[in-house]
Design a protein around this motif. Structure first.
Motif, PDB file in Angstrom:
ATOM      1  N   GLU A  10       0.832  -1.213   0.000  1.00  0.00           N
ATOM      2  CA  GLU A  10       0.000   0.000   0.000  1.00  0.00           C
ATOM      3  C   GLU A  10       0.861   1.256   0.000  1.00  0.00           C
ATOM      4  O   GLU A  10       0.537   2.238  -0.665  1.00  0.00           O
ATOM      5  CB  GLU A  10      -0.911   0.003   1.230  1.00  0.00           C
ATOM      6  CG  GLU A  10      -2.222  -0.723   1.058  1.00  0.00           C
ATOM      7  CD  GLU A  10      -3.197  -0.389   2.164  1.00  0.00           C
ATOM      8  OE1 GLU A  10      -4.002   0.566   1.992  1.00  0.00           O
ATOM      9  OE2 GLU A  10      -3.160  -1.075   3.193  1.00  0.00           O
ATOM     10  N   ALA A  11       1.958   1.225   0.761  1.00  0.00           N
ATOM     11  CA  ALA A  11       2.840   2.397   0.840  1.00  0.00           C
ATOM     12  C   ALA A  11       3.436   2.729  -0.519  1.00  0.00           C
ATOM     13  O   ALA A  11       3.712   3.896  -0.819  1.00  0.00           O
ATOM     14  CB  ALA A  11       3.947   2.161   1.856  1.00  0.00           C
ATOM     15  N   ALA A  12       3.615   1.707  -1.358  1.00  0.00           N
ATOM     16  CA  ALA A  12       4.217   1.910  -2.680  1.00  0.00           C
ATOM     17  C   ALA A  12       3.173   2.147  -3.767  1.00  0.00           C
ATOM     18  O   ALA A  12       3.518   2.166  -4.954  1.00  0.00           O
ATOM     19  CB  ALA A  12       5.058   0.695  -3.045  1.00  0.00           C
ATOM     20  N   ASP A  13       1.934   2.348  -3.399  1.00  0.00           N
ATOM     21  CA  ASP A  13       0.854   2.482  -4.386  1.00  0.00           C
ATOM     22  C   ASP A  13       1.167   3.552  -5.439  1.00  0.00           C
ATOM     23  O   ASP A  13       1.514   4.687  -5.110  1.00  0.00           O
ATOM     24  CB  ASP A  13      -0.453   2.850  -3.674  1.00  0.00           C
ATOM     25  CG  ASP A  13      -1.643   2.861  -4.628  1.00  0.00           C
ATOM     26  OD1 ASP A  13      -1.853   1.834  -5.297  1.00  0.00           O
ATOM     27  OD2 ASP A  13      -2.313   3.905  -4.717  1.00  0.00           O
ATOM     28  N   GLY A  14       1.094   3.151  -6.694  1.00  0.00           N
ATOM     29  CA  GLY A  14       1.385   4.060  -7.791  1.00  0.00           C
ATOM     30  C   GLY A  14       2.857   4.143  -8.133  1.00  0.00           C
ATOM     31  O   GLY A  14       3.231   4.687  -9.173  1.00  0.00           O
ATOM     32  N   GLY A  15       3.708   3.594  -7.255  1.00  0.00           N
ATOM     33  CA  GLY A  15       5.150   3.692  -7.453  1.00  0.00           C
ATOM     34  C   GLY A  15       5.804   2.339  -7.638  1.00  0.00           C
ATOM     35  O   GLY A  15       5.259   1.454  -8.297  1.00  0.00           O
ATOM     36  N   THR A  16       6.985   2.183  -7.020  1.00  0.00           N
ATOM     37  CA  THR A  16       7.796   0.980  -7.200  1.00  0.00           C
ATOM     38  C   THR A  16       8.050   0.310  -5.860  1.00  0.00           C
ATOM     39  O   THR A  16       8.411   0.981  -4.888  1.00  0.00           O
ATOM     40  CB  THR A  16       9.159   1.330  -7.842  1.00  0.00           C
ATOM     41  OG1 THR A  16       8.932   1.964  -9.106  1.00  0.00           O
ATOM     42  CG2 THR A  16       9.999   0.088  -8.056  1.00  0.00           C
ATOM     43  N   LEU A  17       7.876  -1.012  -5.822  1.00  0.00           N
ATOM     44  CA  LEU A  17       8.198  -1.794  -4.638  1.00  0.00           C
ATOM     45  C   LEU A  17       9.445  -2.624  -4.947  1.00  0.00           C
ATOM     46  O   LEU A  17       9.454  -3.416  -5.893  1.00  0.00           O
ATOM     47  CB  LEU A  17       7.036  -2.725  -4.270  1.00  0.00           C
ATOM     48  CG  LEU A  17       7.251  -3.616  -3.036  1.00  0.00           C
ATOM     49  CD1 LEU A  17       7.425  -2.768  -1.779  1.00  0.00           C
ATOM     50  CD2 LEU A  17       6.078  -4.585  -2.863  1.00  0.00           C
ATOM     51  N   PHE A  18      10.496  -2.414  -4.149  1.00  0.00           N
ATOM     52  CA  PHE A  18      11.767  -3.115  -4.353  1.00  0.00           C
ATOM     53  C   PHE A  18      11.951  -4.135  -3.243  1.00  0.00           C
ATOM     54  O   PHE A  18      12.120  -3.777  -2.073  1.00  0.00           O
ATOM     55  CB  PHE A  18      12.920  -2.112  -4.364  1.00  0.00           C
ATOM     56  CG  PHE A  18      14.283  -2.748  -4.437  1.00  0.00           C
ATOM     57  CD1 PHE A  18      14.539  -3.830  -5.273  1.00  0.00           C
ATOM     58  CD2 PHE A  18      15.338  -2.254  -3.670  1.00  0.00           C
ATOM     59  CE1 PHE A  18      15.795  -4.420  -5.334  1.00  0.00           C
ATOM     60  CE2 PHE A  18      16.602  -2.824  -3.735  1.00  0.00           C
ATOM     61  CZ  PHE A  18      16.832  -3.914  -4.571  1.00  0.00           C
ATOM     62  N   LEU A  19      11.893  -5.425  -3.597  1.00  0.00           N
ATOM     63  CA  LEU A  19      12.069  -6.509  -2.636  1.00  0.00           C
ATOM     64  C   LEU A  19      13.493  -7.050  -2.763  1.00  0.00           C
ATOM     65  O   LEU A  19      13.814  -7.763  -3.726  1.00  0.00           O
ATOM     66  CB  LEU A  19      11.052  -7.625  -2.888  1.00  0.00           C
ATOM     67  CG  LEU A  19       9.574  -7.204  -2.847  1.00  0.00           C
ATOM     68  CD1 LEU A  19       8.669  -8.413  -3.056  1.00  0.00           C
ATOM     69  CD2 LEU A  19       9.235  -6.501  -1.526  1.00  0.00           C
ATOM     70  N   ASP A  20      14.337  -6.688  -1.808  1.00  0.00           N
ATOM     71  CA  ASP A  20      15.734  -7.117  -1.834  1.00  0.00           C
ATOM     72  C   ASP A  20      15.880  -8.478  -1.167  1.00  0.00           C
ATOM     73  O   ASP A  20      15.112  -8.826  -0.264  1.00  0.00           O
ATOM     74  CB  ASP A  20      16.601  -6.085  -1.111  1.00  0.00           C
ATOM     75  CG  ASP A  20      18.060  -6.175  -1.503  1.00  0.00           C
ATOM     76  OD1 ASP A  20      18.385  -6.961  -2.410  1.00  0.00           O
ATOM     77  OD2 ASP A  20      18.876  -5.458  -0.889  1.00  0.00           O
ATOM     78  N   GLU A  21      16.879  -9.250  -1.601  1.00  0.00           N
ATOM     79  CA  GLU A  21      17.165 -10.592  -1.097  1.00  0.00           C
ATOM     80  C   GLU A  21      15.939 -11.502  -1.208  1.00  0.00           C
ATOM     81  O   GLU A  21      15.621 -12.269  -0.288  1.00  0.00           O
ATOM     82  CB  GLU A  21      17.654 -10.523   0.364  1.00  0.00           C
ATOM     83  CG  GLU A  21      18.918  -9.714   0.556  1.00  0.00           C
ATOM     84  CD  GLU A  21      20.100 -10.205  -0.269  1.00  0.00           C
ATOM     85  OE1 GLU A  21      20.073 -11.354  -0.734  1.00  0.00           O
ATOM     86  OE2 GLU A  21      21.048  -9.427  -0.467  1.00  0.00           O
ATOM     87  N   ILE A  22      15.282 -11.459  -2.344  1.00  0.00           N
ATOM     88  CA  ILE A  22      14.079 -12.245  -2.589  1.00  0.00           C
ATOM     89  C   ILE A  22      14.369 -13.748  -2.545  1.00  0.00           C
ATOM     90  O   ILE A  22      13.482 -14.564  -2.248  1.00  0.00           O
ATOM     91  CB  ILE A  22      13.454 -11.860  -3.958  1.00  0.00           C
ATOM     92  CG1 ILE A  22      12.075 -12.487  -4.140  1.00  0.00           C
ATOM     93  CG2 ILE A  22      14.381 -12.248  -5.100  1.00  0.00           C
ATOM     94  CD1 ILE A  22      11.014 -11.874  -3.301  1.00  0.00           C
ATOM     95  N   GLY A  23      15.605 -14.130  -2.821  1.00  0.00           N
ATOM     96  CA  GLY A  23      15.950 -15.550  -2.851  1.00  0.00           C
ATOM     97  C   GLY A  23      15.980 -16.206  -1.488  1.00  0.00           C
ATOM     98  O   GLY A  23      16.092 -17.432  -1.394  1.00  0.00           O
ATOM     99  N   ASN A  24      15.887 -15.407  -0.417  1.00  0.00           N
ATOM    100  CA  ASN A  24      16.006 -15.952   0.936  1.00  0.00           C
ATOM    101  C   ASN A  24      14.670 -16.175   1.632  1.00  0.00           C
ATOM    102  O   ASN A  24      14.645 -16.517   2.818  1.00  0.00           O
ATOM    103  CB  ASN A  24      16.873 -15.023   1.804  1.00  0.00           C
ATOM    104  CG  ASN A  24      18.304 -14.948   1.315  1.00  0.00           C
ATOM    105  OD1 ASN A  24      18.798 -15.878   0.693  1.00  0.00           O
ATOM    106  ND2 ASN A  24      18.962 -13.831   1.562  1.00  0.00           N
ATOM    107  N   ILE A  25      13.544 -15.975   0.954  1.00  0.00           N
ATOM    108  CA  ILE A  25      12.252 -16.160   1.616  1.00  0.00           C
ATOM    109  C   ILE A  25      11.801 -17.613   1.486  1.00  0.00           C
ATOM    110  O   ILE A  25      12.173 -18.323   0.555  1.00  0.00           O
ATOM    111  CB  ILE A  25      11.177 -15.195   1.068  1.00  0.00           C
ATOM    112  CG1 ILE A  25      10.858 -15.485  -0.399  1.00  0.00           C
ATOM    113  CG2 ILE A  25      11.626 -13.751   1.243  1.00  0.00           C
ATOM    114  CD1 ILE A  25       9.715 -14.623  -0.948  1.00  0.00           C
TER     115      ILE A  25
END
Length: 448
Positions: free
Chosen positions: A235-250
């Protein structure tokens, strides 16, 4: 003010010319270095950062064709293509002037020169350098300073330029310290969403209990400590870009929740039954190899396809040889200003140590090493002893020790020897019993 901060190198085999230049410029610029022998040009510009080189066209008393000046101009440009050069000669043929400008000279003056003309030429060049500095260093990466003239980085910049205006999901791959977060920010700043939020989340650091609340938000009373409603990062990134770092570790469970949100284009906060539509551009990053992600026991292939419309591979610093000194000068200048120190000269040993090191920690390791060097330096010359690399950065191999594959055994051996010799290729080749050329061939073969 521009002149007062400028470092000028004057190269001419006529002592009277050098004296005249020094007397003219010494009260107007920060430093004037004069040199009679053009063979010393390369070592001088590698040791010290100059703003302009004033270069004679003729160093041969018998043949005055101007070709000597053109030759040294090209040599200077090979080392630093952005270093400005003013060529000066007693022979003012128009075709020679045109040739020198085509070869990359910024200006062309005829002996005897007019002092006002020389000062004006230097001033104009300095003004252009200042106004074009940010554009030069970030011609593609608007708003984010990313330095790199190597071919591999130019390829990255070109890809960013193509994909940034789209809404394609991006997966950025690369070792730790290569600048994946900077590229993510650059993509956002060059996108149509640049005026909307850029929200970064290190998802690899989130526990399973924090993951959903952090990304999707929660309602008051959803769990013990939920004392009020809270928006998630989507929600905080609505309209913008969401950057998920270290996605390989989830975890696989977290991957399933993320995949559902991306497929349905809505999220449901914890403690709520009401879905909220999401409008974000997704960028993910990981230091894992794509082959590791492709293992379905660790990562869902359907999620890889969802996050990886376009893939960007950030090259390690050891594959960016042309950028090492460029980055080093940038960080040295940055920290000299931060810690209120004067500009530094670089000793040959300092440069050689930089160029021969393996940089397992990449640009981040280079940055911290140079910050330490600037802090600890006693004078205004950085020596080999000032450059200390952290022992915490160690190159490790992902290849199992028990493997019997000859190529993997060779690759593992090469990595261990290079690590043992702190990245020194000459020592490593000698220890391996092969030539430097043969070692470089193997490094290229294994993509090291």
């Amino acid at each position: 003010m521009l002149l007062k901060n400028a470092n000028i190198l004057v190269v001419d085999d006529d002592t009277d010319v050098l004296t005249a230049m020094r007397l003219l410029l010494k009260s107007k610029v920060k430093e004037v270095v004069t040199e009679k022998n053009p063979n010393n040009i390369i070592s001088l510009i590698r040791k010290k950062k100059f703003d302009i080189v004033v270069l004679d066209m003729n160093f041969n008393g018998l043949v005055n064709t101007g070709n000597e000046g053109i030759y040294w101009l090209n040599k200077i440009k090979e080392i630093d293509k952005d270093l400005s050069v003013i060529l000066i000669t007693a022979y003012g043929e128009l075709d020679l002037a045109i040739k020198s400008l085509k070869e990359g000279a910024q200006d062309f003056l005829i002996k005897p020169w007019k002092n006002e003309k020389l000062i004006q030429s230097i001033t104009d060049i300095l003004k252009k350098k200042v106004s074009g500095k940010n554009k030069k260093e970030a011609t593609v990466i608007a708003g984010v300073e990313i330095i790199g003239n190597s071919h591999v980085m130019q390829d990255v910049f070109l890809k960013v330029k193509k994909i940034a205006p789209t809404d394609a999901n991006i997966l950025i791959l690369g070792e730790n310290g290569t600048g994946k977060d900077l590229i993510a920010k650059a993509i956002h700043d060059n996108s149509l969403r640049k005026n909307k939020p850029f929200v970064k989340v290190d998802v690899g650091a989130l526990t399973s209990t924090l993951f959903e609340g952090e990304l999707f938000g929660h309602k008051k009373g959803a769990f013990t400590d939920a004392k009020e409603d809270r928006k998630g990062r989507f929600e905080a990134a609505d309209g913008g870009t969401l950057f998920l770092d270290e996605i390989g570790n989830i975890s696989l469970q977290q991957q399933a929740r993320l995949l559902t949100a991306l497929q349905n284009r809505h999220i449901t906060p914890l403690g709520s039954n009401k879905p909220i539509p999401i409008n974000i551009r997704l960028i993910c990053a990981t230091n894992l190899d794509i082959s590791v992600l492709a293992n379905e026991a660790k990562f869902r292939k359907d999620l890889i396809y969802r996050i990886n419309t376009v893939e960007i591979m950030m090259p390690p610093l050891r594959n960016r040889e042309k950028d090492i000194i460029l980055l080093a000068n940038h960080f040295i200048e940055l920290y000299a200003e931060k810690y209120l120190k004067s500009s530094f000269n670089l000793e040959d040993g300092f440069i050689k140590k930089l160029e021969s090191y393996y940089f397992p920690g990449n640009v981040r390791e280079l940055q911290y090493a140079l910050e330490r060097a600037v802090i600890m330096a006693d004078g205004n010359t950085l020596t080999e002893e000032d450059l200390v690399f952290s022992p915490i950065e160690k190159r490790t191999s992902h290849i199992k020790e028990s493997t019997l594959n000859l190529e993997e055994v060779e690759k593992t051996t090469i990595l261990k020897v290079i690590e043992k010799n702190n990245g020194n290729i000459t020592k490593s080749a000698k220890e391996l019993g092969i030539t430097r050329t043969a070692l470089y061939r193997r490094l290229n073969k294994y993509g090291l």
